[in-house]
Design an enzyme around this catalytic site. Structure first.
Site: not given
Length: 187
Positions: A15, A20, A64, A66, A91, A112
């Site tokens: 990532y 993101h 994470y 979410n 973002d 989220n």
């Protein structure tokens, strides 16, 4: 006075350098400019920056994206930071690349991570700073876009944008959300 500055992103090398993860990138740049070093702690990596008599606790959640609310709730309690001293950096695909939009409260706007924070805090009354990542993707490919890498043009503009966001975070702590919005939302 303490402030909790949360940069949203996902942990893991896959990532890194994605749209993101811009929240992580903003905090990394601010910590680097302040010679602060992140250490791994409960629910995330944490660094402290001192600015004009204030302590900025920088948090990159390890829960994470979410599930970011769990880390935010824990660190608000652990540092005894009031809700009005919380700032979340994320973002935003609805804003053109590099656009800064600071708001004292608001909806998750489909994000989220912000949705989970509001759920665990029991309110949407917390400041959020959005970093525009653009929305140039075909219908149905939002996930691929936000988890995609920056273009060469975006990467070249990144140092200046990251500095601006760091300056806005310092301003938030020094003069508050309203004055910071008036000055930085136009840039």
């Amino acid at each position: 006075m303490k402030y909790l500055i949360v940069g949203l992103g996902n942990i893991g090398a896959e990532y890194a350098d994605t749209r993101h993860n811009i929240g992580f990138d903003v905090l990394d740049a601010l910590a680097g400019a302040s010679n602060a070093v992140f250490t791994t702690a409960r629910y995330g990596d944490v660094a402290e920056v001192r600015w004009k008599g204030r302590t900025l606790v920088l948090l990159k959640p390890s829960t994470y994206m979410n599930l970011s609310g769990k880390a935010v709730r824990y660190w608000m309690d652990a540092t005894k930071v009031p809700l009005e001293h919380l700032l979340v950096v994320s973002d935003d695909i609805a804003l053109p690349f590099g656009t800064l939009r600071l708001r004292p409260k608001g909806s998750a706007g489909g994000h989220n991570g912000l949705k989970n924070i509001a759920e665990l805090l029991g309110t949407e009354e917390y400041a959020r700073m959005r970093f525009g990542v653009g929305g140039d993707f075909p219908r149905g490919h939002q996930v691929d876009y936000v988890l995609g890498r920056w273009t060469d043009e975006e990467r070249a503009a990144m140092p200046e944008r990251l500095k601006l966001f760091g300056d806005a975070i310092r301003s938030f702590a020094a003069v508050g959300c309203a004055q910071t919005m008036n000055f930085f939302n136009k840039k």
